[in-house]
Design a protein around this motif. Structure first.
Motif, PDB file in Angstrom:
ATOM      1  N   TRP A 193      40.092  37.531  47.039  1.00 40.91           N
ATOM      2  CA  TRP A 193      41.148  37.329  46.044  1.00 40.91           C
ATOM      3  C   TRP A 193      42.104  36.213  46.471  1.00 40.91           C
ATOM      4  O   TRP A 193      42.414  35.315  45.693  1.00 40.91           O
ATOM      5  CB  TRP A 193      41.930  38.614  45.828  1.00 40.91           C
TER       6      TRP A 193
ATOM      7  N   ARG B 278      40.288  36.998  38.231  1.00 41.62           N
ATOM      8  CA  ARG B 278      40.767  38.225  37.578  1.00 41.62           C
ATOM      9  C   ARG B 278      39.895  39.438  37.895  1.00 41.62           C
ATOM     10  O   ARG B 278      40.406  40.548  38.057  1.00 41.62           O
ATOM     11  CB  ARG B 278      40.824  38.005  36.059  1.00 41.62           C
ATOM     12  N   PHE B 279      38.589  39.236  38.010  1.00 44.00           N
ATOM     13  CA  PHE B 279      37.696  40.359  38.285  1.00 44.00           C
ATOM     14  C   PHE B 279      38.037  41.019  39.617  1.00 44.00           C
ATOM     15  O   PHE B 279      38.054  42.258  39.725  1.00 44.00           O
ATOM     16  CB  PHE B 279      36.237  39.892  38.290  1.00 44.00           C
TER      17      PHE B 279
ATOM     18  N   TRP C 166      40.956  40.948  41.198  1.00 41.30           N
ATOM     19  CA  TRP C 166      42.252  41.621  41.047  1.00 41.30           C
ATOM     20  C   TRP C 166      42.064  42.977  40.379  1.00 41.30           C
ATOM     21  O   TRP C 166      42.639  43.983  40.829  1.00 41.30           O
ATOM     22  CB  TRP C 166      43.201  40.750  40.236  1.00 41.30           C
ATOM     23  N   ASP C 167      41.275  43.021  39.337  1.00 40.98           N
ATOM     24  CA  ASP C 167      41.024  44.288  38.643  1.00 40.98           C
ATOM     25  C   ASP C 167      40.290  45.272  39.547  1.00 40.98           C
ATOM     26  O   ASP C 167      40.522  46.489  39.480  1.00 40.98           O
ATOM     27  CB  ASP C 167      40.223  44.044  37.367  1.00 40.98           C
ATOM     28  N   CYS C 168      39.409  44.766  40.400  1.00 47.54           N
ATOM     29  CA  CYS C 168      38.720  45.642  41.361  1.00 47.54           C
ATOM     30  C   CYS C 168      39.711  46.264  42.340  1.00 47.54           C
ATOM     31  O   CYS C 168      39.610  47.461  42.680  1.00 47.54           O
ATOM     32  CB  CYS C 168      37.661  44.855  42.129  1.00 47.54           C
TER      33      CYS C 168
ATOM     34  N   LYS D 290      42.892  46.860  41.808  1.00 44.82           N
ATOM     35  CA  LYS D 290      43.675  47.861  41.067  1.00 44.82           C
ATOM     36  C   LYS D 290      42.876  49.142  40.898  1.00 44.82           C
ATOM     37  O   LYS D 290      43.401  50.251  41.078  1.00 44.82           O
ATOM     38  CB  LYS D 290      44.081  47.293  39.701  1.00 44.82           C
ATOM     39  N   ASN D 291      41.606  49.023  40.561  1.00 42.99           N
ATOM     40  CA  ASN D 291      40.761  50.196  40.382  1.00 42.99           C
ATOM     41  C   ASN D 291      40.478  50.892  41.703  1.00 42.99           C
ATOM     42  O   ASN D 291      40.329  52.121  41.760  1.00 42.99           O
ATOM     43  CB  ASN D 291      39.450  49.791  39.705  1.00 42.99           C
TER      44      ASN D 291
ATOM     45  N   MET E 295      33.192  48.399  37.532  1.00 43.87           N
ATOM     46  CA  MET E 295      34.014  47.321  37.006  1.00 43.87           C
ATOM     47  C   MET E 295      33.166  46.315  36.225  1.00 43.87           C
ATOM     48  O   MET E 295      33.614  45.758  35.216  1.00 43.87           O
ATOM     49  CB  MET E 295      34.746  46.613  38.155  1.00 43.87           C
TER      50      MET E 295
END
Length: 338
Positions: free
Chosen positions: A158, A201-202, A204-206, A208-209, A230
């Protein structure tokens, strides 16, 4: 007068370091040796093209497979920095002067290989992972070595971009993709090797999840299961037919043949003798499934196994120093004992 001389010397010193850093994106690794001990992780990583490995145990001596993975990447990507982060190191460790560990010295001597301490608290700053890290108790986590690695690889990619690889992945040709996940099988993603530009973004979303769905009791929940759920959230995954790769949301989902031509139930085949060795012409790297290797099968000089052939071809220095010479030392000790 003395003060002016000191200022001038300081200026030339700093200028030299900055010049070395500026050359990193070119052929610097194959052209001239770097004063690597002057470079910080951030300076090397900021180039965005690093090949990243992680060691989240406390061990300081990389075993032969780790050494082979790092060396093979350094050879396949000669103009990219290859970084091994080790939790057992600290800032006071004198890397270049410690010759008690053969593999450590071997890797440190390679122009484009860097070995840095892994400092998780610093790494997780400015990411969703910091709050989780401050709350979790590693001593109560039975899978902490793997979970901390899952988190660290996400934060590194990231922040800096590049390619992450497990330390049991042998590189055999360059990966042409910038944003990719590796399919372990149809509709199931590995997290043992993946690559993205920084601030994607992928990833970052990982992260968060990772925090939202955290469950350290479920093996792989923060790793391959995370990547798979994801990816499924944004893509309609279908089975692979033949050797094609899939693509969705500008993310390449690479065919299992690219990294897993030998699937995990057949991992022992790497330590067997083949009548005709495969050429892996459709693969970029090979995952040797070290987690499955509970019997601790190793590469033995002269065994003619597939793994030995891979070592000879893609990490010959590791093979020479850690396999052949170790065999010679063991034989000499046996003769002395006899």
């Amino acid at each position: 007068m003395m003060k002016k001389i000191q200022i001038c010397l300081c200026f030339f010193f700093v200028s030299g370091i900055l010049y070395e850093i500026s050359l990193l994106s070119g052929c610097i690794f194959s052209c001239i040796p770097l004063s690597k001990h002057f470079l910080t992780p951030e300076q090397v990583l900021s180039l965005g093209k690093s090949i990243i490995f992680l060691e989240t145990t406390e061990r300081l001596e990389p075993p032969p497979l780790v050494s082979c993975s790092v060396e093979s990447a350094a050879r396949i990507y000669p103009d990219r920095p290859v970084i091994l982060f080790m939790k057992g190191l600290n800032n006071e460790t004198a890397l270049d002067s410690d010759f008690s560990y053969t593999a450590f010295s071997l890797l440190s001597s390679m122009n484009n290989v860097f070995i840095f301490p892994l400092q998780m608290e610093t790494l997780f700053k400015d990411t969703p992972l910091l709050q989780w890290y401050n709350q979790v108790n590693p001593e109560q986590e039975k899978n902490w070595v793997h979970i901390s690695s899952d988190a660290s690889r996400l934060a590194l990619i990231w922040k800096y971009g590049g390619i992450y690889m497990d330390t049991d992945v042998i590189s055999i040709r360059p990966i042409p993709e910038a944003s990719f996940l590796a399919a372990q099988k149809s509709q199931f993603s590995s997290n043992g090797i993946f690559g993205f530009p920084s601030y994607h973004r992928f990833i970052w979303d990982c992260m968060k999840n990772f925090v939202l769905k955290y469950n350290g009791e479920i093996w792989g929940n923060q790793g391959p299961l995370l990547m798979t759920r994801m990816l499924k959230a944004i893509c309609n995954l279908t089975d692979f037919v033949g050797l094609e790769d899939h693509s969705c949301q500008n993310i390449s989902f690479l065919n299992p043949e690219r990294f897993y031509p030998i699937p995990y139930p057949a991992w022992r085949k790497y330590y067997e003798v083949w009548d005709k060795s495969p050429n892996f012409s459709h693969s970029y790297a090979l995952h040797l499934w070290n987690f499955m290797n509970r019997n601790r099968k190793v590469v033995v000089a002269g065994s003619n196994t597939l793994a030995e052939k891979l070592y000879k071809t893609y990490c010959p220095t590791t093979y020479s120093h850690l396999i052949q010479r170790a065999e010679d030392r063991d034989f000499a000790q046996y003769k002395d004992f006899a």
